[in-house]
Design an enzyme around this catalytic site. Structure first.
Site, PDB file in Angstrom:
ATOM      1  N   CYS A  28     -21.371  -3.816  -7.029  1.00 12.27           N
ATOM      2  CA  CYS A  28     -20.741  -4.527  -8.140  1.00 12.27           C
ATOM      3  C   CYS A  28     -21.305  -5.949  -8.257  1.00 12.27           C
ATOM      4  CB  CYS A  28     -19.229  -4.582  -7.931  1.00 12.27           C
ATOM      5  SG  CYS A  28     -18.358  -5.495  -9.243  1.00 12.27           S
ATOM      6  N   CYS A  57     -22.032   6.101  -7.481  1.00 14.28           N
ATOM      7  CA  CYS A  57     -21.023   6.789  -6.671  1.00 14.28           C
ATOM      8  C   CYS A  57     -21.636   8.059  -6.079  1.00 14.28           C
ATOM      9  CB  CYS A  57     -19.800   7.142  -7.507  1.00 14.28           C
ATOM     10  SG  CYS A  57     -18.545   8.067  -6.590  1.00 14.28           S
ATOM     11  N   CYS A  84     -15.360   4.138   2.187  1.00 14.30           N
ATOM     12  CA  CYS A  84     -16.640   4.011   1.495  1.00 14.30           C
ATOM     13  C   CYS A  84     -16.621   2.718   0.691  1.00 14.30           C
ATOM     14  CB  CYS A  84     -16.868   5.202   0.571  1.00 14.30           C
ATOM     15  SG  CYS A  84     -18.429   5.135  -0.357  1.00 14.30           S
ATOM     16  N   CYS A 117     -15.782  -6.454 -16.836  1.00 15.38           N
ATOM     17  CA  CYS A 117     -16.818  -5.490 -16.453  1.00 15.38           C
ATOM     18  C   CYS A 117     -17.899  -5.370 -17.519  1.00 15.38           C
ATOM     19  CB  CYS A 117     -16.201  -4.116 -16.187  1.00 15.38           C
ATOM     20  SG  CYS A 117     -15.242  -4.009 -14.651  1.00 15.38           S
ATOM     21  N   ASP A 136       0.791  -1.232   0.000  1.00  9.28           N
ATOM     22  CA  ASP A 136       0.000   0.000   0.000  1.00  9.28           C
ATOM     23  C   ASP A 136       0.825   1.285   0.000  1.00  9.28           C
ATOM     24  OD1 ASP A 136      -2.364   1.592   0.114  1.00  9.28           O
ATOM     25  OD2 ASP A 136      -2.102   1.801   2.266  1.00  9.28           O
TER      26      ASP A 136
END
Length: 378
Positions: free
Chosen positions: A247, A198, A240, A188, A134
């Site tokens: 999805c 969103c 969030c 996708c 990260d």
């Protein structure tokens, strides 16, 4: 022992120590990523938490001169919790995003990578290894995509066929020339659910995120939250999950493979009002092991105030008034003033008017004015 045979042994050992997915990628420069990052900078879409040197972010050999391969790993985390407490009037609750459930994943993945490093060095004494999770220079997602861990989705998450997007990622640069795995084709399709729902329109287009509008980023900032986002944060106090929960690839996905990631319901859905006055020691004891605590208590408290305003929690007005009057941090005082106005009680209005006479900080005065303005529009 051939490299091919050793590579399979590395895979087997990774599975043995609890790594859910492992992939191997070339250490060649990330040319396409660099172009996207340049565009992100031009549009001012970056969060500011990233490594600022684009060359380091996209050129593994700058981090390890003899780099030949990158090993990508993924650990799955839960998407649901058992016995989740329910908020109610007088006892409202906030929510930490799933990526902050359980112990800080940075520590867990670093431990797995350290074990993998020991195994590799033991069997390949000339190995040179550089691991990161990260906060390293490389993009975890770009490495994972190249290594076949998953595809880079329209919401900019890596989606794995097995675990959906509920995975933590880490990587290891090495001088060993492992055979690269094949990237996974984008799945996708025509779906745009993540863009459509969103809350702030942060997903500008498929694969492009304006971090400055992303609630996951905004909840980690320490200054005043811009006005347009205050009513959209809801009861989120860290992160969030909206673009993940909608999805289709995450439908029914819920893995509980690592005890370290199991959520403590009282920590990941904490009561909001006690957060308003929590001291540093208590905050560290309650939340210190979670990744969501990395920015300290100030953002969490600011977000808790906004969540209380979201619920119009009248029972919290007295505490908010005390904070507005006495807290030494102007952002917290000012946010409390705005929340008092948003809740809209007579006692709150009187307190705002009194605070206007005494407050010296111009930013807090502006928030008091906003609070009174909200009050006047009712």
């Amino acid at each position: 022992m051939t490299i091919e045979t050793f590579q399979e042994e590395v895979r087997a050992y990774a599975k043995f120590i609890g790594i859910d997915k492992i992939g191997f990628a070339s250490a060649a420069p990330f040319v396409e990523l660099k172009a996207r990052l340049i565009r992100q900078q031009e549009l001012s879409y970056q969060s500011g938490f990233e490594e600022p040197d684009l060359e380091k972010r996209t050129t593994p050999k700058l981090l390890q001169p003899d780099a030949q391969s990158i090993i990508s790993i993924a650990l799955a985390y839960p998407s649901r919790m058992k016995d989740a407490p329910q908020g109610k009037k007088g006892a409202r609750r906030g929510i930490f995003a799933r990526a902050s459930w359980g112990d800080d994943y940075h520590h867990v993945l670093r431990e797995k990578l350290a074990m993998l490093e020991m195994f590799i060095v033991e069997h390949y004494p000339g190995a040179v290894l550089t691991s990161m999770v990260d906060t390293g220079e490389l993009s975890d997602r770009a490495v994972a995509e190249r290594a076949g861990i998953g595809w880079s989705a329209k919401n900019t998450s890596i989606i794995t066929p097995e675990f959906g997007s509920y995975v933590y990622l880490g990587e290891m640069i090495t001088n060993i020339s492992f055979r690269p795995d094949t990237p996974i084709e984008d799945q996708c399709g025509d779906c745009t659910l993540c863009l459509d729902v969103c809350p702030t329109g942060a997903i500008v287009e498929g694969g492009q995120l304006n971090a400055q509008r992303c609630i996951a980023f905004l909840t980690q900032t320490k200054s005043y939250l811009p006005d347009e986002f205050r009513v959209k944060i809801g009861n989120r106090i860290y992160g969030c999950d909206t673009c993940q929960t909608v999805c289709p690839k995450n439908k029914g996905v819920d893995f509980h493979l690592h005890p370290e990631f199991e959520p403590d319901p009282e920590k990941v859905k904490p009561l909001l009002q006690p957060l308003l006055k929590i001291n540093n020691r208590a905050f560290k004891e309650q939340f210190g092991q979670m990744s969501g605590s990395w920015r300290g208590k100030k953002p969490i408290q600011r977000n808790a105030i906004l969540a209380i305003a979201h619920f119009k929690e009248i029972e919290a007005v007295d505490d908010l008034i005390e904070i507005m009057q006495n807290d030494p941090r102007e952002v917290i005082r000012g946010t409390a003033a705005w929340a008092i106005g948003k809740i809209g009680t007579d006692a709150g209005r009187v307190a705002l008017e009194e605070a206007m006479k005494k407050e010296q900080d111009p930013t807090v005065i502006e928030e008091i004015r906003k609070g009174l303005g909200v009050q006047l529009m009712k």
